[in-house]
Design a protein around this motif. Sequence first.
Motif, short mmCIF file in Angstrom:
data_model
loop_
_atom_site.label_atom_id
_atom_site.label_comp_id
_atom_site.label_asym_id
_atom_site.label_seq_id
_atom_site.Cartn_x
_atom_site.Cartn_y
_atom_site.Cartn_z
N GLU A 1 3.26 24.91 28.46
CA GLU A 1 3.24 26.02 29.42
C GLU A 1 2.94 27.34 28.71
N ILE A 2 3.46 27.51 27.50
CA ILE A 2 3.17 28.74 26.74
C ILE A 2 1.68 28.83 26.41
N VAL A 3 1.13 27.71 25.95
CA VAL A 3 -0.25 27.70 25.45
C VAL A 3 -1.27 27.73 26.59
N CYS A 4 -0.97 27.01 27.65
CA CYS A 4 -1.98 26.80 28.70
C CYS A 4 -1.88 27.77 29.87
N THR A 5 -1.03 28.78 29.76
CA THR A 5 -0.92 29.78 30.83
C THR A 5 -1.61 31.07 30.38
N PRO A 6 -2.82 31.36 30.91
CA PRO A 6 -3.57 32.55 30.45
C PRO A 6 -2.77 33.85 30.58
N PRO A 17 -8.16 24.14 23.48
CA PRO A 17 -8.94 24.31 22.25
C PRO A 17 -9.23 25.79 21.95
N ASN A 18 -9.22 26.11 20.65
CA ASN A 18 -9.69 27.39 20.11
C ASN A 18 -8.77 28.59 20.37
N ALA A 38 -4.80 34.31 14.62
CA ALA A 38 -5.53 35.21 13.72
C ALA A 38 -5.32 36.67 14.13
N LYS A 39 -5.36 36.94 15.40
CA LYS A 39 -5.16 38.31 15.88
C LYS A 39 -3.72 38.76 15.63
N PHE A 82 0.34 27.54 12.20
CA PHE A 82 -1.06 27.32 11.83
C PHE A 82 -1.32 25.87 11.43
N ARG A 83 -0.34 25.23 10.79
CA ARG A 83 -0.53 23.85 10.34
C ARG A 83 -0.80 22.89 11.50
N PHE A 84 -0.30 23.22 12.68
CA PHE A 84 -0.45 22.31 13.82
C PHE A 84 -1.84 22.38 14.45
N ILE A 85 -2.60 23.43 14.14
CA ILE A 85 -3.89 23.64 14.79
C ILE A 85 -4.95 22.74 14.17
N HIS A 86 -5.72 22.08 15.01
CA HIS A 86 -6.81 21.23 14.53
C HIS A 86 -8.05 22.07 14.17
N GLY A 87 -8.36 23.05 14.99
CA GLY A 87 -9.56 23.86 14.75
C GLY A 87 -9.28 25.03 13.83
#
Length: 696
Positions: A312-317, A364-365, A372-373, A402-407
């Motif tokens: 919910e945190i990641v996928c809610t714009p 993704p992304n 980074a920001k 950061f370790r969990f990110i694939h891209g």
Amino acid sequence: IAAVFFVTDRPKLAENYTEDTWLKLRDAVGAIQNSTSIKYNLEELYQAVENLCSYKVSPTLYKQLRQVCEDHVQAQIHQFREYPLCSLDNLSFLKRMNRCWQDHCRQTIMIRSIFLFLDRTYVLQNSLLPSIWDTGLELFRSHIVSDSAVQKRTVDGILEQIELERNGETVDRSLLRSLLGMLSDLQVYKDSFEERFLIETNRLYAAEGQRLMQERDVPEYLHHVARRLDEENDRIVSYLDQSTQKPLISCVEKQLLGEHMTAILQKGLSTLLDENRVTELAVLYQLFSKVKGGLSTLLQFWRDYIKSFGGEIVCTPEKDKDMVQELLDFKDKMDNVAQSCFARNEGFINAMKEAFEAFINKRPNKPAEFIAKYVDSKLRAGNKEATEEELERILDKIMIIFRFIHGKDVFEAFYKKDLAKRLLVGKSASVDAEKSMLSKLKHECGAAFTSKHHDPIQTGTFNILTMGYWPSYTPMEVHLPPEMVKLQEVFKLFYLGKHSGRKLQWQPTLGHAVLKAEFKEGKKELQVSLFQTLVLLMFNEGEEFSIEEIRTATGIEEGELRRTLQSLACGKARVLNKNPRGKDVEDGDRFNFNNDFKHKLFRIKINQIQMKETVEEQVSTTERVFQDRQYQIDAAVVRIMKMRKTLSHNLLVSELYNQLKFPVKPGDLKKRIESLIDRDYMERDKETPNQYHYVA
């Protein structure tokens, strides 16, 4: 003279004497059973029994005594058969039964003390005959407790008292302890009581679990279950037989937990985690760890919760602005739950990592871009939110996410753009912080990230050893990383350019290096051998390797490799973790970087483990240790005896165990004591062999 008298006159006197003596003894037994005063002196009665046994009438005496006891016990049953059956009198019935049992035990002990000579001679010599005490138990069991009506009434009463106590009423625990002890002593506890007790317990808690799951919220229910388990454990200590503990506790856990695991988690886990109810979460973990399949079920729900909440945190714009901070807070919260509530269970920690990796890559992304920001906002000039130490901790937490990110390439692109802007326009808050972040990224990403930066190995020192002047070393070919090979080639061109006609032979066994390493605790420098260097550098490229993979990648000889891995994973400075754990490196072992490594020094020297000593050296060392221990034992014995002068064997051994700093067997101590006696340092007491005297 008395013995001769008995032998010569026994046929004439025995009949009258034994009959009169038996009548006297029977009167005494009757007085004991009726709780009246005994007319005769106890010593006189004891002597009478001894005299009867000397007349060879022990079998008759035993039978007569048994019969008298049996008649008395049989007469006791009537008071229970005729007792009112009204349920209100159950407690009175139990008290009467307990009085009867206590009187019987007291009477049997008294009778046995009078007939002790018979018990220790005739009965002891006839293995098929029960002792007087066992006879008393047998009679009480067969004539009173084994009566079906009496037994049922007794067990019903006990179960009723336990039920009253479970409902919150106060009961006479000493009465229950005595009666259950009676059933245990009579060897009918399991068949007459325990089976019914467990059935009733199962019925009670099955109904209670169903009812309370409907009536109470999860925190209340968990505390109730914990309290019930404490109560049942207290009953075991107070009056139940110890053998009942396992089936009783299993029954309570099954009915209050096992039957409701999924319902409890569906109903309350999310609420407990949302509200950070760490006390109740700890209780939940402790309770579920007691039930078969409990932790695996909890782990699955825990993993699903993290995926759902994090997703919910990641996928809610709408939350993009605060995404990274919310992720960091959520990770801190889940870390705290795993550490303080779930006993640092590795399974739960790994499940949390898997869940974070799963939900953070659902979109993704974007997470990589926002991380980074977020880093840019923390490293930009004007950021007054944190001190240097706090900023370092924030960067460490960011690296965990950061370790969990694939891209990671997405992050790299945004990070490089922001970094260039900070450096070109002079907006960087701290050069040290920038270097620290770069170092973390290099450490995390390995060659894929560092290829766009300067070589990590920037310089080297070369020692030239002229053959003939230095000891010879067996050449060993290993696989050096490209950076080292490059430095070798540069030096080779330089050296051979200066000294034509010479040949260089590299000796990796003599090489050493200083590696910079990043741990959770902070930066460290590791002073290591070349072999250790080759192994450690592999963990810039991957997280875990088998011994076979390390051997293939480094080319280090097998024995040398095992010692190298042992020094890194099994020594004092364990910068690698070995799975499974152990002192030796075995085939099939796997190794990963120990990010939790701690050490008080900044630069740590990790010594390479040398080859094992020979068998002869081992034997010699063992013998020397054994000899030293003998001297220490001798010295301790003499020191103790000199101070105490006289001491029993057991006290001397106890004193030795307190003083000696190494394990020793009682047999070895006895040998040393015997040796000191032989050498006249101490002596045995002439009348008490187990007592020693110091010899000045």
